[in-house]
Design a protein around this motif. Structure first.
Motif, mmCIF file in Angstrom:
data_model
loop_
_atom_site.group_PDB
_atom_site.id
_atom_site.type_symbol
_atom_site.label_atom_id
_atom_site.label_comp_id
_atom_site.label_asym_id
_atom_site.label_seq_id
_atom_site.Cartn_x
_atom_site.Cartn_y
_atom_site.Cartn_z
ATOM 1 N N GLY A 106 43.383 18.160 8.643
ATOM 2 C CA GLY A 106 43.055 18.865 9.957
ATOM 3 C C GLY A 106 41.663 18.288 10.526
ATOM 4 N N GLY A 107 41.254 18.941 11.752
ATOM 5 C CA GLY A 107 40.090 18.328 12.555
ATOM 6 C C GLY A 107 38.940 18.794 11.488
ATOM 7 N N GLN A 108 38.797 19.882 10.923
ATOM 8 C CA GLN A 108 37.780 20.640 10.280
ATOM 9 C C GLN A 108 37.439 19.446 9.199
ATOM 10 O OE1 GLN A 108 35.828 22.742 11.167
ATOM 11 N NE2 GLN A 108 34.374 23.082 9.421
ATOM 12 N N TYR A 148 31.978 24.492 19.125
ATOM 13 C CA TYR A 148 32.619 24.982 17.696
ATOM 14 C C TYR A 148 31.932 25.555 16.589
ATOM 15 C CZ TYR A 148 36.008 24.422 13.989
ATOM 16 O OH TYR A 148 36.565 24.380 12.877
ATOM 17 N N TYR A 164 28.214 15.026 19.282
ATOM 18 C CA TYR A 164 29.462 15.824 19.041
ATOM 19 C C TYR A 164 29.956 16.559 20.098
ATOM 20 C CZ TYR A 164 32.836 19.282 17.360
ATOM 21 O OH TYR A 164 33.987 20.118 17.472
ATOM 22 N N THR A 182 33.495 18.027 22.808
ATOM 23 C CA THR A 182 34.955 18.506 23.134
ATOM 24 C C THR A 182 35.244 18.391 24.217
ATOM 25 O OG1 THR A 182 34.789 19.859 20.885
ATOM 26 C CG2 THR A 182 36.688 20.156 22.420
ATOM 27 N N ASN A 222 35.774 24.276 23.377
ATOM 28 C CA ASN A 222 35.931 25.601 22.754
ATOM 29 C C ASN A 222 34.147 25.978 22.525
ATOM 30 O OD1 ASN A 222 35.911 27.806 20.777
ATOM 31 N ND2 ASN A 222 36.634 26.827 19.150
ATOM 32 N N ASP A 236 35.919 15.345 19.771
ATOM 33 C CA ASP A 236 36.927 16.210 19.203
ATOM 34 C C ASP A 236 38.092 16.582 19.743
ATOM 35 O OD1 ASP A 236 38.213 18.446 17.956
ATOM 36 O OD2 ASP A 236 36.299 19.456 17.153
ATOM 37 N N VAL A 259 41.063 18.303 19.432
ATOM 38 C CA VAL A 259 41.939 19.066 18.656
ATOM 39 C C VAL A 259 42.772 19.738 19.922
ATOM 40 C CG1 VAL A 259 40.926 19.564 16.523
ATOM 41 C CG2 VAL A 259 40.410 21.138 18.436
ATOM 42 N N SER A 292 47.015 20.882 14.398
ATOM 43 C CA SER A 292 46.964 22.539 14.305
ATOM 44 C C SER A 292 47.262 23.287 15.568
ATOM 45 C CB SER A 292 45.530 22.819 13.811
ATOM 46 O OG SER A 292 45.363 22.359 12.651
ATOM 47 N N LYS A 293 46.853 22.973 16.562
ATOM 48 C CA LYS A 293 46.862 23.684 17.640
ATOM 49 C C LYS A 293 48.098 23.725 18.584
ATOM 50 C CE LYS A 293 42.656 24.907 16.998
ATOM 51 N NZ LYS A 293 42.270 25.869 16.452
ATOM 52 N N ARG A 320 48.180 21.235 8.189
ATOM 53 C CA ARG A 320 46.768 20.554 7.740
ATOM 54 C C ARG A 320 46.974 19.053 8.194
ATOM 55 N NH1 ARG A 320 44.254 23.222 9.439
ATOM 56 N NH2 ARG A 320 42.492 22.548 8.775
HETATM 57 C C1 LIG Z 1 36.842 22.433 18.676
HETATM 58 C C2 LIG Z 1 37.501 22.735 17.219
HETATM 59 N N1 LIG Z 1 37.532 21.511 16.346
HETATM 60 C C3 LIG Z 1 38.370 21.479 15.255
HETATM 61 C C4 LIG Z 1 38.977 22.654 14.829
HETATM 62 C C5 LIG Z 1 39.570 22.717 13.640
HETATM 63 O O1 LIG Z 1 40.819 22.548 13.577
HETATM 64 P P1 LIG Z 1 41.811 22.250 12.328
HETATM 65 O O2 LIG Z 1 42.652 23.248 11.990
HETATM 66 O O3 LIG Z 1 42.472 20.879 12.892
HETATM 67 O O4 LIG Z 1 40.991 21.848 11.105
HETATM 68 C C6 LIG Z 1 38.828 23.664 15.638
HETATM 69 C C7 LIG Z 1 39.563 25.048 15.152
HETATM 70 O O5 LIG Z 1 39.669 25.792 15.799
HETATM 71 C C8 LIG Z 1 38.154 23.697 16.890
HETATM 72 O O6 LIG Z 1 38.426 24.699 17.668
#
Ligand SMILES: Cc1ncc(COP(=O)(O)O)c(C=O)c1O
Length: 466
Positions: free
Chosen positions: A173-175, A199, A241, A243, A248, A276, A278, A305-306, A313
């Motif tokens: 995942g992105g996190q 975020y 960093y 987006t 978000n 980022d 996502v 994820s989105k 994941r």
């Molecule tokens: C801007 C941003 N980056 C990363 C993530 C993490 O996403 P992931 O579910 O891919 O870990 C989120 C989740 O809401 C997000 O809003």
């Protein structure tokens, strides 16, 4: 016009059938349960159904009253009778009973979809490939299996992202991708720049790793290049960093010119830029990713994820060539590799077209939700787009941020204050994020929006006795 197929029992001999109105109500209930009648659909008029079934209008009136009592339909004065959204099944999200009751606009999650058939299909396909299954049970290079990288990269390339299957790494995942970046390329005490509101998952990571975070001013398109330049001079950060697509929490998307300007400022100050992405697959017309514009300066992170399913994941990351080896080591140190089995399942969904179908469904659903937002909150200061999972609402000046959030919560609507998205030391804007994708049904969302609209209208000071 909706046609409902209903076959009525005709009593014969000793056998006594249920009353006609109940048979009709049961049949409607079955149609709703099987999905032949879906939420929001209008039932035929009393007269039309009476003519179709050759019964009296009174029988239909009783039948509709019965299904309304079962809370399956609602009669709207002057408009007709409509199928209601049913309650959320238990798997929608791990809500507490209080959250279940409330209109929860707190979580930035994809809208509810039943993905079980798609997962079953992917598992079924994989189960017929014993060589692949055995391969997925082994240790592999941290980058992930080459065949999987080819599938994911070619799917993303079709969507306009110039990701390189030889260079990308899978992540959980992105996190996780953001975590890897900070551990591979930053040290305790380093400074990073972020958008003025950002975020919270990234802020939390930075806090944990004792990395300083400084805000950069934004406008409706995101990072303002001149403010970025000033912040680079003042703080000498290691990275920025941001987006750039459907930010978000603000939903801002940078146009291509803005992207180029931001990249240029980073290049001048030798600052690495984390893109980022996502949310990058959500807009129907996605702007050019920053990775395409400057692959040797941009660290690109994204995931499914989105746009497909957070439970898979599956994320990915591509870094400039010179950082490739350090990333590989960081991933190895963290978890050796990403589960090839989950990656394999995701690849099946990309390959057989299910992922594209889910994305289409998400588009349609979010579009409809955003229309409800325009309808009910359109006259207030909202920032949103037809494809964003959330809305950024700036409060009228008579509302204090914390008062508004608690007033909404008292009325059963959970929203997130700008405070959550603000790095330390930043000026907190008087705004809230509404995650409109989160409620199970459009009906629930609409209830929440109506409550917010009513609250926004009212000046809380007028409620105080003099
Ligand atoms: C801007 C941003 N980056 C990363 C993530 C993490 O996403 P992931 O579910 O891919 O870990 C989120 C989740 O809401 C997000 O809003």
């Amino acid at each position: 016009m909706t046609i409902i197929n209903i076959v009525l029992d005709t009593p014969s001999g000793e056998h006594k059938s249920a009353p006609l109105y109940r048979q009709i109500a049961d049949a409607i209930e079955q149609h709703i349960a099987s999905g032949t009648l879906s939420a929001g659909q209008k039932l035929p008029t009393h007269r039309a159904l009476a003519d179709q079934l050759k019964v009296t209008v009174g029988t239909i009136t009783r039948a509709y009253a019965e299904v309304e009592q079962r809370e399956l339909v609602e009669a709207r004065v002057g408009a007709g009778t409509f199928v209601c959204q049913q309650n959320a099944p238990s798997w929608v999200y791990n809500y507490s009973p209080q959250e279940e009751e409330a209109c929860n606009l707190g979580h930035n999650i994809p809208p509810h979809l039943d993905r079980s058939a798609m997962l079953k299909q992917a598992m079924g396909n994989l189960s017929h490939q014993p060589d692949q299954l055995n391969q997925m049970m082994l240790y592999h290079d941290p980058q992930g299996l080459e065949e999987h990288r080819q599938i994911v990269a070619s799917w993303l390339q079709k969507k306009g992202l110039e990701i390189d299957p030889q260079r990308m790494h899978f992540t959980s995942g992105g996190q996780h991708a953001a975590h890897l970046l900070l551990s591979a390329f930053c040290r305790q005490g380093d400074t990073l720049l972020v958008e003025q509101v950002t975020y919270p998952g990234f802020l939390s990571l930075a806090r944990q790793q004792q990395i300083n975070v400084k805000p950069v001013e934004v406008d409706h398109e995101g990072i303002i290049p001149a403010s970025l330049d000033a912040a680079c001079r003042q703080f000498q950060p290691r990275m920025l960093y941001c987006t750039p697509t459907l930010q978000n929490p603000t939903t801002a998307t940078m146009g291509e010119q803005r992207r180029r300007e931001v990249i240029e400022v980073c290049r001048q100050h030798q600052v690495l830029l984390i893109e980022d992405d996502v949310n990058g697959l959500l807009p129907e017309q996605r702007p050019t990713p920053m990775l395409n514009l400057a692959p040797e300066q941009v660290i690109h992170i994204g995931g499914l994820s989105k746009c497909l399913a957070p439970g898979l994941r599956l994320g990915y990351i591509q870094v400039p060539q010179k950082l490739q080896q350090r990333l590989n080591t960081a991933l190895h140190n963290h978890s050796l590799m990403i589960s090839p089995l989950l990656t394999g399942l995701a690849c099946e969904m990309l390959r057989n077209g299910d992922a594209d179908r889910v994305l289409q469904q998400i588009h349609r659903d979010i579009n409809a939700r955003q229309q409800l937002v325009t309808q009910h909150l359109g006259k207030f200061a909202i920032q949103h787009t037809p494809d964003s999972f959330h809305v950024w609402l700036t409060l009228p000046e008579y509302w204090r941020l914390s008062d508004f959030v608690s007033a909404a919560e008292q009325q059963g609507v959970i929203i997130k204050s700008a405070e959550m998205f603000s790095p330390p030391g930043a000026t907190i804007p008087p705004a809230v994020r509404l995650a409109i994708s989160a409620p199970f049904s459009h009906h629930k969302l609409e209830q929440g929006l109506l409550i917010l609209a009513e609250l926004l209208e009212k000046d809380p000071m007028n409620d105080f006795p003099l």
